[in-house]
Design an enzyme around this catalytic site. Structure first.
Site, PDB file in Angstrom:
ATOM      1  N   TYR A  97      -2.729  -7.961  10.280  1.00  0.00           N
ATOM      2  CA  TYR A  97      -2.533  -7.792   8.847  1.00  0.00           C
ATOM      3  C   TYR A  97      -1.738  -8.966   8.261  1.00  0.00           C
ATOM      4  CZ  TYR A  97      -1.477  -5.062   4.568  1.00  0.00           C
ATOM      5  OH  TYR A  97      -1.368  -4.597   3.279  1.00  0.00           O
ATOM      6  N   HIS A  98      -2.156  -9.454   7.099  1.00  0.00           N
ATOM      7  CA  HIS A  98      -1.538 -10.576   6.398  1.00  0.00           C
ATOM      8  C   HIS A  98      -1.752 -11.923   7.094  1.00  0.00           C
ATOM      9  CE1 HIS A  98       1.172  -7.426   4.441  1.00  0.00           C
ATOM     10  NE2 HIS A  98       0.560  -8.011   3.445  1.00  0.00           N
ATOM     11  N   HIS A 182      -4.664 -11.510   3.068  1.00  0.00           N
ATOM     12  CA  HIS A 182      -5.036 -10.318   3.833  1.00  0.00           C
ATOM     13  C   HIS A 182      -6.312 -10.547   4.651  1.00  0.00           C
ATOM     14  CE1 HIS A 182      -2.260  -8.750   0.840  1.00  0.00           C
ATOM     15  NE2 HIS A 182      -2.088  -7.682   1.592  1.00  0.00           N
TER      16      HIS A 182
END
Length: 356
Positions: A97-98, A182
């Protein structure tokens, strides 16, 4: 064509991630969705990065949403011809994530971040060098170098780009510069460009309109026969150009024209190889005298010289304005019907066709 890979299954973030892949053909009246051979790993928060040769690099992700469970540490490459994936190098760092994956001008990929707000907070980054940057012995592959080019391009514009290096230009491609969040970059697109090699320059035709390439910043890559990309030149596409000006590095080929701001006069590179200036009543008032001599383009060179070349890149005519004092000059078709080469506001050459 659009490809979609990995992610959650049916939007269920608690379930195991997908290894699936589809491609969507949007060239017909209705989109056609086709299932492809899946990836080797289940990946949610996978980053997909378009490369200069048209392949797509898959990095990062794991089997469960932002969890260190069956993390996908091995990169995969999607081939647009076979529509299959092959495994590549591995990393010890989980990217979830990210995370970010961004194509750089030197055709490497910056991969960083991922894992926040937990189980990792990666404040680091890696550089991935794709296989096309190496020869069969693992050494750095010989690559082309882009020389002269313009930094602003308009739609359907013919751009004259100089190059040096081993081999010749076998492919030209435009890729939108990255904007990743993302693990997603919704503006990515790969656009093959039509081109003609003329000696150590290449005439590259920009995309026809904003439907093919929305306005913005793009990499231009030249690739040799081995598929090795050059370091890119970044250009802004879709910036309105003055239709009466030929800037350094610009070219006119068969049928291309400059038009005076009032629309009354036109400079056209004709199919017969002649560069001719016409008034509003379609009367020729100046010409280069190169008709039927094999001319294929007129180039406003960076050295300030306006030159007409044949297919063998031999000069057939020039304005004779080459040299340091003329470098950076531009060609302007004025409302008074005069064709003038200016540098810093000073006229160095003219067709002497004023006031027709």
């Amino acid at each position: 064509m659009i490809i979609q890979v990995g992610g959650s299954r049916a939007g269920n973030l608690g379930a195991r991630a997908s290894d699936g892949a589809i491609h969507v053909d949007i060239n017909g009246a209705a989109p056609v969705v086709t299932q492809m051979t899946p990836m080797a790993f289940d990946r949610i928060w996978v980053s997909a990065t378009v490369l200069p040769n048209g392949e797509v690099l898959m990095t990062g992700g794991s089997a469960y949403d932002n969890q260190l469970q069956d993390t996908a540490l091995t990169a995969e490459m999607w081939n647009p011809t076979t529509k299959t994936f092959r495994p590549l190098a591995s990393t010890p760092i989980a990217r979830m994530y990210h995370s970010t994956s961004l194509l750089l001008p030197d055709a490497t990929v910056l991969i960083g971040g991922g894992g926040a707000p937990g189980p990792l907070i990666n404040l680091n980054a890696e550089i991935y060098s794709p296989p096309y940057l190496f020869d069969a012995n693992g050494n750095a592959a010989a690559r082309l170098t882009i020389g002269r080019s313009t930094s602003r391009e308009d739609y359907n514009h013919l751009s004259n780009i100089s190059w040096t290096g081993a081999g010749t230009v076998a492919k030209a491609a435009m890729i939108r510069t990255g904007a990743v969040t993302h693990s997603n970059d919704m503006e990515q697109r790969f656009i093959p460009l039509n081109f003609v090699v003329r000696g150590n320059t290449v005439d590259v035709r920009m995309p026809a309109n904003a439907n093919l390439a929305p306005p913005g910043y793009y990499h231009i890559f030249l690739l040799n026969a081995a598929g090795v990309p050059s370091v890119s030149k970044i250009v802004s596409l879709g910036v309105a150009r003055e239709k009466n000006v030929l800037l350094p590095g610009d070219a006119l080929s068969g049928g291309d024209s400059l038009v005076s701001p009032d629309g009354r006069h036109k400079l056209t590179f004709q199919a017969d190889g002649n560069l001719a200036l016409y008034t509003g009543n379609n009367q020729a008032i100046w010409a280069s005298g190169t008709f039927n001599k094999g001319g294929v383009k007129a180039v406003m060179q960076a050295d300030g010289n306006l030159v007409i070349y044949n297919q063998a890149n031999q000069a057939l005519w020039s304005s004779g304005t080459f040299g340091a004092q003329f470098a950076g000059g531009k060609l302007v078709l004025q409302n008074d019907s005069n064709l003038v080469i200016y540098k810093d506001g000073k006229a160095y050459w003219a067709s002497n066709t004023c006031c027709r």
